[in-house]
Structure formats: structure tokens, C-alpha cells
Design an enzyme around this catalytic site. Sequence first.
Site, PDB file in Angstrom:
ATOM      1  N   ARG A  61      51.237  -6.692  57.703  1.00 44.81           N
ATOM      2  CA  ARG A  61      50.692  -5.346  57.902  1.00 44.81           C
ATOM      3  C   ARG A  61      51.827  -4.336  57.905  1.00 44.81           C
ATOM      4  O   ARG A  61      52.964  -4.645  57.624  1.00 44.81           O
ATOM      5  CB  ARG A  61      49.894  -5.293  59.209  1.00 44.81           C
ATOM      6  CG  ARG A  61      48.517  -5.952  59.073  1.00 44.81           C
ATOM      7  CD  ARG A  61      47.563  -5.448  60.126  1.00 44.81           C
ATOM      8  NE  ARG A  61      47.589  -4.001  60.182  1.00 44.81           N
ATOM      9  CZ  ARG A  61      47.411  -3.298  61.282  1.00 44.81           C
ATOM     10  NH1 ARG A  61      47.175  -3.884  62.426  1.00 44.81           N
ATOM     11  NH2 ARG A  61      47.455  -1.983  61.238  1.00 44.81           N
ATOM     12  N   CYS A 102      35.045  -6.512  57.903  1.00 50.13           N
ATOM     13  CA  CYS A 102      36.407  -6.467  57.388  1.00 50.13           C
ATOM     14  C   CYS A 102      36.942  -7.857  57.048  1.00 50.13           C
ATOM     15  O   CYS A 102      38.018  -7.994  56.499  1.00 50.13           O
ATOM     16  CB  CYS A 102      37.285  -5.770  58.403  1.00 50.13           C
ATOM     17  SG  CYS A 102      36.850  -6.256  60.053  1.00 50.13           S
ATOM     18  N   ARG A 135      56.171  -2.656  54.336  1.00 53.48           N
ATOM     19  CA  ARG A 135      55.837  -3.835  53.521  1.00 53.48           C
ATOM     20  C   ARG A 135      56.883  -4.056  52.439  1.00 53.48           C
ATOM     21  O   ARG A 135      57.257  -5.197  52.152  1.00 53.48           O
ATOM     22  CB  ARG A 135      54.454  -3.651  52.893  1.00 53.48           C
ATOM     23  CG  ARG A 135      53.369  -3.560  53.963  1.00 53.48           C
ATOM     24  CD  ARG A 135      52.021  -3.686  53.330  1.00 53.48           C
ATOM     25  NE  ARG A 135      51.020  -2.898  54.041  1.00 53.48           N
ATOM     26  CZ  ARG A 135      49.732  -2.950  53.773  1.00 53.48           C
ATOM     27  NH1 ARG A 135      49.282  -3.715  52.818  1.00 53.48           N
ATOM     28  NH2 ARG A 135      48.884  -2.205  54.461  1.00 53.48           N
ATOM     29  N   ARG A 162      40.152  -9.516  50.590  1.00 50.15           N
ATOM     30  CA  ARG A 162      39.898  -9.450  49.143  1.00 50.15           C
ATOM     31  C   ARG A 162      41.096  -9.964  48.360  1.00 50.15           C
ATOM     32  O   ARG A 162      40.968 -10.830  47.480  1.00 50.15           O
ATOM     33  CB  ARG A 162      39.603  -7.999  48.729  1.00 50.15           C
ATOM     34  CG  ARG A 162      39.550  -7.795  47.213  1.00 50.15           C
ATOM     35  CD  ARG A 162      39.425  -6.325  46.838  1.00 50.15           C
ATOM     36  NE  ARG A 162      40.581  -5.541  47.230  1.00 50.15           N
ATOM     37  CZ  ARG A 162      41.676  -5.369  46.499  1.00 50.15           C
ATOM     38  NH1 ARG A 162      41.800  -5.960  45.324  1.00 50.15           N
ATOM     39  NH2 ARG A 162      42.676  -4.627  46.943  1.00 50.15           N
ATOM     40  N   ARG A 163      42.288  -9.424  48.634  1.00 52.68           N
ATOM     41  CA  ARG A 163      43.463  -9.849  47.865  1.00 52.68           C
ATOM     42  C   ARG A 163      43.743 -11.331  48.092  1.00 52.68           C
ATOM     43  O   ARG A 163      44.110 -12.035  47.165  1.00 52.68           O
ATOM     44  CB  ARG A 163      44.681  -8.998  48.252  1.00 52.68           C
ATOM     45  CG  ARG A 163      44.577  -7.564  47.734  1.00 52.68           C
ATOM     46  CD  ARG A 163      45.701  -6.689  48.264  1.00 52.68           C
ATOM     47  NE  ARG A 163      45.659  -5.341  47.716  1.00 52.68           N
ATOM     48  CZ  ARG A 163      46.033  -4.241  48.384  1.00 52.68           C
ATOM     49  NH1 ARG A 163      46.473  -4.348  49.629  1.00 52.68           N
ATOM     50  NH2 ARG A 163      45.965  -3.063  47.811  1.00 52.68           N
ATOM     51  N   LYS A 167      39.293   4.014  50.762  1.00 52.73           N
ATOM     52  CA  LYS A 167      39.239   2.568  50.963  1.00 52.73           C
ATOM     53  C   LYS A 167      39.175   2.187  52.438  1.00 52.73           C
ATOM     54  O   LYS A 167      38.647   1.134  52.781  1.00 52.73           O
ATOM     55  CB  LYS A 167      40.513   1.973  50.334  1.00 52.73           C
ATOM     56  CG  LYS A 167      40.630   0.502  50.398  1.00 52.73           C
ATOM     57  CD  LYS A 167      41.733   0.016  49.495  1.00 52.73           C
ATOM     58  CE  LYS A 167      43.105   0.148  50.131  1.00 52.73           C
ATOM     59  NZ  LYS A 167      44.071  -0.755  49.475  1.00 52.73           N
ATOM     60  N   ASP A 168      39.733   3.024  53.298  1.00 54.62           N
ATOM     61  CA  ASP A 168      39.796   2.717  54.729  1.00 54.62           C
ATOM     62  C   ASP A 168      38.620   3.289  55.515  1.00 54.62           C
ATOM     63  O   ASP A 168      38.600   3.200  56.745  1.00 54.62           O
ATOM     64  CB  ASP A 168      41.102   3.245  55.332  1.00 54.62           C
ATOM     65  CG  ASP A 168      42.316   2.576  54.709  1.00 54.62           C
ATOM     66  OD1 ASP A 168      42.189   1.432  54.249  1.00 54.62           O
ATOM     67  OD2 ASP A 168      43.381   3.212  54.672  1.00 54.62           O
TER      68      ASP A 168
HETATM   69  N1  LIG Z   1      44.806  -0.547  53.513  1.00 59.55           N
HETATM   70  C1  LIG Z   1      45.791   0.498  53.599  1.00 59.55           C
HETATM   71  C2  LIG Z   1      45.702   1.423  52.437  1.00 59.55           C
HETATM   72  N2  LIG Z   1      44.724   2.327  52.335  1.00 59.55           N
HETATM   73  C3  LIG Z   1      44.872   3.006  51.149  1.00 59.55           C
HETATM   74  C4  LIG Z   1      45.998   2.507  50.520  1.00 59.55           C
HETATM   75  C5  LIG Z   1      46.516   2.924  49.226  1.00 59.55           C
HETATM   76  C6  LIG Z   1      45.964   4.157  48.596  1.00 59.55           C
HETATM   77  C7  LIG Z   1      44.550   4.069  48.117  1.00 59.55           C
HETATM   78  O1  LIG Z   1      44.014   3.002  47.781  1.00 59.55           O
HETATM   79  O2  LIG Z   1      43.951   5.155  48.040  1.00 59.55           O
HETATM   80  C8  LIG Z   1      46.542   1.511  51.344  1.00 59.55           C
HETATM   81  C9  LIG Z   1      47.750   0.711  51.106  1.00 59.55           C
HETATM   82  C10 LIG Z   1      47.563  -0.392  50.117  1.00 59.55           C
HETATM   83  O3  LIG Z   1      46.524  -1.067  50.097  1.00 59.55           O
HETATM   84  O4  LIG Z   1      48.491  -0.600  49.340  1.00 59.55           O
END
Ligand SMILES: NCc1[nH]cc(CCC(=O)O)c1CC(=O)O
Length: 302
Positions: free
Chosen positions: A143, A234, A149, A125-126, A79-80
Site C-alpha cells: 500500500r 472491496c 510504491r 482485481r490486479r 475508482k476510489d
Molecule cells: N487505489 C488508489 C488509486 N486511486 C486512483 C489511482 C490512480 C488514478 C486513477 O485511476 O484515476 C490510484 C493509484 C493506482 O491505482 O495506481
Amino acid sequence: MLGTRASPLALAQAHATAAALEETHGWPAGTVSIFEVRTTGDKVQDRALAEIGGKALWTKELDIALLGGTTRLSVHSCKDVESERPSELVIAAFLPRADVRDRLIGSPSIEALSQGAKVGTSSPRRTAQLLRMRPDLQVSIMRGNVATRLNRIAEGAYDATFLAAAGLDRLGIDEGCAVETQDFLPAPGQAAIAIECRADDEETRALLAAIDHVPTHRAVLAERAFARAVGGSCHSPVAALAVVEGDERIWLRAELLSSDGTSHVAGEVRAEAGDEEAAGAALAEELLGRAGPDIRALFTGS
Ligand SMILES: NCc1[nH]cc(CCC(=O)O)c1CC(=O)O
């Protein structure tokens, strides 16, 4: 040597990758050594990522170690990983995907949040998905890593937040209530662990091919092709989730939103093996075609 960020979640994912390689290739435990890299994203904690330059923040220092030969592979939360990568690198394998859903922390459901409740997240997105359902809520930036968190919620700094179920599960944290994907479609690549190496490193590519989880790989190819083709940054609220169905076809759902959630376009497509990326790009074109100007302004298209 394997390169990883140093957060507890990143280290858990790095150890899972090392263990998968050692087990598959019959190497003694500890054969794959772990090199921890602090990325810009780890160093800057007080601003939204969008403000400080976006996703390369999580990958740049890992890429330097990989391209310079200090490491042979990098392990990322998929995702990152920005959808456009340096051409010298390739995502050669994925571990089996975990629970793709988001979990709501601090409330049993979105409906149960009180009028005007304060929700912390820095994900566009969220934010957009939540405001679409609950325009009355107050969303502000939160963050920090998973533990930080959770602490912010426990302290009462916010009423609720969202965290990916995958991250919580990998850390062994049983908190929050899952929100279903029909209401809250996840980010492209969520819950997948991407393992990258140099494109010209045939030996590492072959070692990684042996641990690649093909259904995850196919699903994520579609999601990332969608994300690449819509463009955006982003700041752009984008969601995409593909699953492999019983007949081996992938089913890709995706959605684009305006930042405040008032506009929204969603669609889906099915694709045969080998057509994942073309299907992702085609769905992107379809959604951009149907999107209003407020959404189109957030995405550049391919
Ligand atoms: N943005 C940070 C991030 N990158 C991946 C995850 C969680 C694990 C994943 O999605 O593989 C998270 C934390 C979150 O969004 O809770």
C-alpha cells in the site's frame, strides 16, 4: 471551497478541477480555494483496505465536510468512490478521462517476470488478473501513495507492482510499461476524476455541469452501474471499462474473477445514449448468471 484528500495525486486532481472551473467561468485564479482532508484510508497504511472496512475510507471525511457545508464540492479519484453513495450527494461532473491502463513497474512485461517473482499490490482485481496469467507469481500486499510504491520497487522489496497510468501521468512520472486493456481490464472508474456536490445545491450543480466531460460521464455511469449491480465488496475482483465509440454508442466490457484468478467470466455490451446504466446492470446480471459458485460467492448481486 473544494474538498480533497491531501496526497500529491489528490492535490494535483483538485488543482486541475479548480483550474477548469476558474477558466470556464472566467474567475480569477485562486477563486476556488482548496480544503485538505485526511481520510481514514490516508491514516492507515499498513493493512489492505479490505481489512479495515473498504472504500468509504477514502470518502467519509470528505462527505462530512460536504454535507456539513464546510465545502461545496469534493474531488475524488472515481475508482476510489464506492458504487453506492449517500442519496444527498451527486457526482455532477467528470474531468476528461486520462489513460485508463495499468502500468507494470519493475519489469518490461508480465511475461518477462521471473518464475516465482514477488509482486506487490493490494488490489484484488490486479491480484486475480495477474495470477490468472501467471499462477507461479507470489503476490503480497503493498500500500501507500504512488511515490511510496515506486520507492518499494527501487529498494528491491518487491520485483514489480502495478500503478494506474493516469496517476503516474498526472504526477509527471514517466515510469513503467502499460499493459493493454484486453489482458488487464481496469477498475470501474479508473482514470476518471469525479466531482461531487450536494444533490440539492442547484447553483453548484450548474457550475459543475459547465465543466462536465460528457463521454467520460457516460462511460463511467455504465461502469459504476455494473459495479453496483454485481454487488461485492472491496475483496471482489471486478473490472469494467466503457468507451464512447464513433457513433456515440458506448461499448462496455467487464469481467469478474475468483480471488486466485482460476475462474473468470467476461462479457461486453453496447448501449445508446441514456441506456448506460441499464446496460451496465444487464451485463452484471449476465455475468453473474454465467459465473461459477466460487465467483458468485464473492458477489451479492443487486
Ligand atoms: N487505489 C488508489 C488509486 N486511486 C486512483 C489511482 C490512480 C488514478 C486513477 O485511476 O484515476 C490510484 C493509484 C493506482 O491505482 O495506481
